[in-house]
Design an enzyme around this catalytic site. Structure first.
Site, short mmCIF file in Angstrom:
data_model
loop_
_atom_site.label_atom_id
_atom_site.label_comp_id
_atom_site.label_asym_id
_atom_site.label_seq_id
_atom_site.Cartn_x
_atom_site.Cartn_y
_atom_site.Cartn_z
N LYS A 40 0.91 -1.92 -0.18
CA LYS A 40 -0.32 -0.33 -0.22
C LYS A 40 1.30 1.34 -0.11
O LYS A 40 0.43 1.97 -0.78
CB LYS A 40 -0.77 -0.03 1.48
CG LYS A 40 -1.62 0.82 1.03
CD LYS A 40 -2.58 1.33 2.96
CE LYS A 40 -1.84 1.43 4.14
NZ LYS A 40 -1.48 3.25 4.07
N ARG A 113 -3.08 10.60 3.28
CA ARG A 113 -2.61 10.98 3.55
C ARG A 113 -1.62 11.35 2.31
O ARG A 113 -0.91 12.24 1.80
CB ARG A 113 -1.01 10.79 4.84
CG ARG A 113 -1.59 10.84 5.98
CD ARG A 113 -0.36 10.35 6.55
NE ARG A 113 0.03 10.85 7.45
CZ ARG A 113 -0.10 12.46 7.39
NH1 ARG A 113 -1.31 12.82 7.66
NH2 ARG A 113 0.62 13.59 7.38
N CYS A 137 -5.32 7.97 9.32
CA CYS A 137 -4.76 6.76 10.40
C CYS A 137 -4.82 8.63 11.74
O CYS A 137 -3.75 8.94 11.58
CB CYS A 137 -4.22 5.84 11.08
SG CYS A 137 -4.52 4.58 9.40
#
Ligand code: EPZ
Length: 454
Positions: A40, A113, A137
């Site tokens: 990811k 982000r 997060c």
């Protein structure tokens, strides 16, 4: 019996605010094989890098997760043509890239982000950029001061707006000497994605050197960038006038691989993680063995099992090549089953241990030290923001109703529920699907007993 909606049809298909709940009946070991795809934390950055190319790029082993979908829609909002060549293979063609409307960017920014990494490529391409406030997060306040200082050093004008930041580079971008106060992954990526097309050379000191960073350097080198990686976290970039597209297969996802390994420890299971490689997981494997796990390295992956009784350990999270902060949350679930007292020092983020409250609701005995702890034989320098968790075990876990707080904490709840006796309701699991491809299918393949309730 598992009722599995297909990911495509699930109403909260990867929606990071998804209200999906897993009803989990725990107490059974997970056993079987799962495949991890591309990381990811590389795939999304390589997608952004395609903006720098004068021709189309091809990215392989792209995981089907919502973080990738967010970046895809942001690229498409800027006129990049993103096509599915086949499952897990994207073709990204930036030849028609244009500015995007602020509200359209906002609509697609999601809780990721990654938008902050669009700055350099958009400034090179268009001379200006708007970056919405970031999501991601809630594991700390996640400042971006290193990013903005670096962009100013390259000559960008940065303007803070209520909903984000607007940047411009009236005279274009020039090389810079940048020294990061902390080896920030994101800030290192920001510098790399900006320096490769800046006029002149850039010297970056205090760089992050995670395998995903090195893979991004590989992507940029394929495009025509000149990047040398020197000792002591120094990266030297010679700016070039133009870059071409790349053809790249993403590095595997170490975080997902480590997560499944911890699931094997916590549930006394036996999981083969296809695609996992030893080199990028050396530090994790050392801790895995010290806790009492056994692993077998194969050509096509790594087999993780709980060996004997789990033993307590002292772990300090750190930047690479240390023990990754992303690994500590699933590990803590396993440590609740270790016979003795473990300590986990979280030195990277100031608020990444809050998820342990729910584990205590399930029967764990975890005490958080918000100011951190001194431990004998610590090797990582103490940071003002660090925290520590003291885990006493073994504590049998029982089912509970818990709400997913963040990506890795949420995954940790799922394995805790699988390790617990009885039934648990884990809600808001959409967040977990930000970073774990085909989570439900993989759990089912490993013999987990659960239902999905939309
Ligand atoms: C990346 O986040 C990863 N996310 C995180 O993974 C990972 O935990 C982290 O790197 C550390 O390895 C992605 O790649 C999308 P940092 P990033 O900048 O880049 C401080 C997951 O679970 N800092 O290395 O945001 C910051 O507050 C996610 O996959 C500043 O002070 O991490 C933190 O304390 C979670 N100012 C430390 O540096 C800045 O401008 C490390 O942050 C930037 C960072």
């Amino acid at each position: 019996m598992n009722t599995l909606p297909s990911v495509e049809t699930a109403p909260n298909n990867g929606d990071v605010h998804g209200g999906t709940t897993l009803v989990i009946r725990g107490g059974r070991p997970l056993a079987g094989r799962v495949e991890v795809k591309g990381a990811k934390n590389l795939a999304t950055k390589a997608m952004v890098a395609s903006l720098l190319g004068g021709s189309a790029s091809v990215l392989r082993d792209v995981p089907d997760i919502s973080d990738v979908r967010v970046v895809r829609s942001l690229l498409e909002a800027h006129g990049v043509h993103v096509d599915d060549v086949e499952e897990g293979v994207l073709r990204l063609d930036p030849s028609d890239a244009v500015s995007a409307e602020m509200d359209e960017i906002d609509a697609h920014a999601g809780s990721s982000r990654i938008p902050i990494l669009f700055c350099g490529p958009l400034l090179h391409l268009l001379g200006h950029a708007f970056i919405p406030d970031l999501g991601g997060c809630r594991i700390g306040d996640r400042p971006i001061d290193f990013h903005l200082d670096a962009l100013r050093a390259f000559g960008a004008v940065v303007e803070k707006l209520p909903s984000g930041i607007r940047l411009s580079a009236p005279q274009g971008l020039h090389g810079a000497n940048i020294s990061l106060p902390y080896p920030s992954v994101g800030a290192t990526e920001q510098v790399l994605l900006t320096a490769v097309r800046a006029k002149g050379t850039t010297e970056l000191r205090g760089a992050a050197i995670e395998p995903e960073i090195m893979d991004l350097i590989g992507v940029l080198q394929k495009m025509g960038a000149i990047i040398s990686y020197e000792p002591n976290r120094v990266i030297f970039i010679e700016g070039v006038d133009e870059l071409a597209g790349y053809d790249h297969r993403c590095i595997f996802d170490r975080n997902e691989a480590a997560s499944w390994a911890c699931a094997a420890l916590a549930t006394d299971g036996d999981i083969f993680v296809g695609g996992a490689k030893q080199q990028e997981m050396l530090t994790f494997l050392n801790v895995f063995r010290k806790v009492g796990g056994t692993f077998d390295i194969a050509e096509d992956g790594i087999r993780f099992r709980r060996g004997a009784e789990l033993k307590p350990v002292m772990v300090e999270t750190d930047v690479h090549p240390g023990f990754m902060t992303d690994w500590q949350q699933p590990l803590i679930v396993a440590l609740t089953q270790a016979a003795g007292t473990s300590i986990v020092h979280e030195t990277v983020y100031e608020n990444r241990l809050g998820f342990t409250e729910a584990l205590n609701q399930m029967g764990a005995d975890i005490v958080i030290h918000p100011q951190g702890l001194d431990s004998p034989d610590r090797r990582v320098a103490r940071r003002a923001l660090e925290q520590a968790a003291v885990i006493n075990g073994p504590t049998p876990l029982h089912g509970a109703d818990v709400v997913v707080p963040d990506l890795r904490g949420g995954y940790s709840y799922v394995i805790a529920a699988l390790a617990a006796k009885g039934e648990s309701h884990v809600s808001n699991v959409g967040i977990i699907r930000r970073g774990y491809e085909k989570l439900f299918e993989k759990l089912a393949a490993l013999g987990a007993d659960f239902d999905v309730v939309e």
